[in-house]
Write a protein that holds these residues in place. Structure first.
Motif, PDB file in Angstrom:
ATOM      1  N   ARG A  69     -21.231   5.125  -8.942  1.00 50.45           N
ATOM      2  CA  ARG A  69     -20.027   4.387  -9.062  1.00 50.45           C
ATOM      3  C   ARG A  69     -20.334   2.739  -8.702  1.00 50.45           C
ATOM      4  O   ARG A  69     -19.772   1.761  -9.289  1.00 50.45           O
ATOM      5  CB  ARG A  69     -18.942   4.959  -8.036  1.00 50.45           C
ATOM      6  N   GLN A  73     -19.880  -0.607 -11.019  1.00 50.77           N
ATOM      7  CA  GLN A  73     -19.116  -1.727 -10.368  1.00 50.77           C
ATOM      8  C   GLN A  73     -20.075  -2.787 -10.503  1.00 50.77           C
ATOM      9  O   GLN A  73     -19.503  -4.024 -10.877  1.00 50.77           O
ATOM     10  CB  GLN A  73     -18.623  -1.465  -8.962  1.00 50.77           C
ATOM     11  N   ASP A  76     -20.352  -3.831 -14.085  1.00 54.89           N
ATOM     12  CA  ASP A  76     -19.275  -4.412 -14.787  1.00 54.89           C
ATOM     13  C   ASP A  76     -19.192  -5.788 -14.256  1.00 54.89           C
ATOM     14  O   ASP A  76     -18.628  -6.793 -15.160  1.00 54.89           O
ATOM     15  CB  ASP A  76     -17.886  -3.595 -14.340  1.00 54.89           C
ATOM     16  N   ASN A  77     -19.351  -6.201 -12.902  1.00 55.42           N
ATOM     17  CA  ASN A  77     -19.253  -7.562 -12.536  1.00 55.42           C
ATOM     18  C   ASN A  77     -20.430  -8.410 -13.216  1.00 55.42           C
ATOM     19  O   ASN A  77     -19.956  -9.357 -13.709  1.00 55.42           O
ATOM     20  CB  ASN A  77     -19.490  -7.559 -10.969  1.00 55.42           C
TER      21      ASN A  77
END
Length: 103
Positions: A69, A73, A76-77
């Motif tokens: 996860r 994240q 995605d950033n």
């Protein structure tokens, strides 16, 4: 946009993303400790005869899920950051093309 301002903007963006990444890393470490603590308490409370390898495997599975996860994240950033850079560069290219056309 001159080079100095662009570099400053990129530096600020990088620092922001680095700060977010560090916060996510700290959060991940805290959650990993919580998982290990919960697994230890579960092992003591529920079944004295439970095999430690099962608990270790379950804990590792929880930690791996948390790490996945976290990686998503971070990715995605990074994608969002790269999109913003691309948009900025496209704007700069348009400006350059306008200047060249005006010549």
């Amino acid at each position: 946009m001159n080079t100095s301002k662009r570099q400053q903007k990129l530096l600020k963006n990088f620092q922001k993303i680095l700060t977010v990444f560090q916060k996510v890393q700290r959060l991940s470490a805290e959650r990993q400790r919580e998982y290990v603590d919960k697994a230890k308490m579960h092992n003591v409370r529920n079944d004295a005869y439970e095999d430690d390898e099962v608990v270790i495997h379950e804990t590792q599975s929880l930690i791996n899920d948390n790490q996945r996860r976290l990686q998503f994240q971070v990715l995605d950033n990074e994608v969002e950051y790269n999109k913003s850079l691309i948009a900025e560069w496209e704007g700069e290219i348009r400006e350059i093309n306008k200047d060249l056309t005006a010549m």
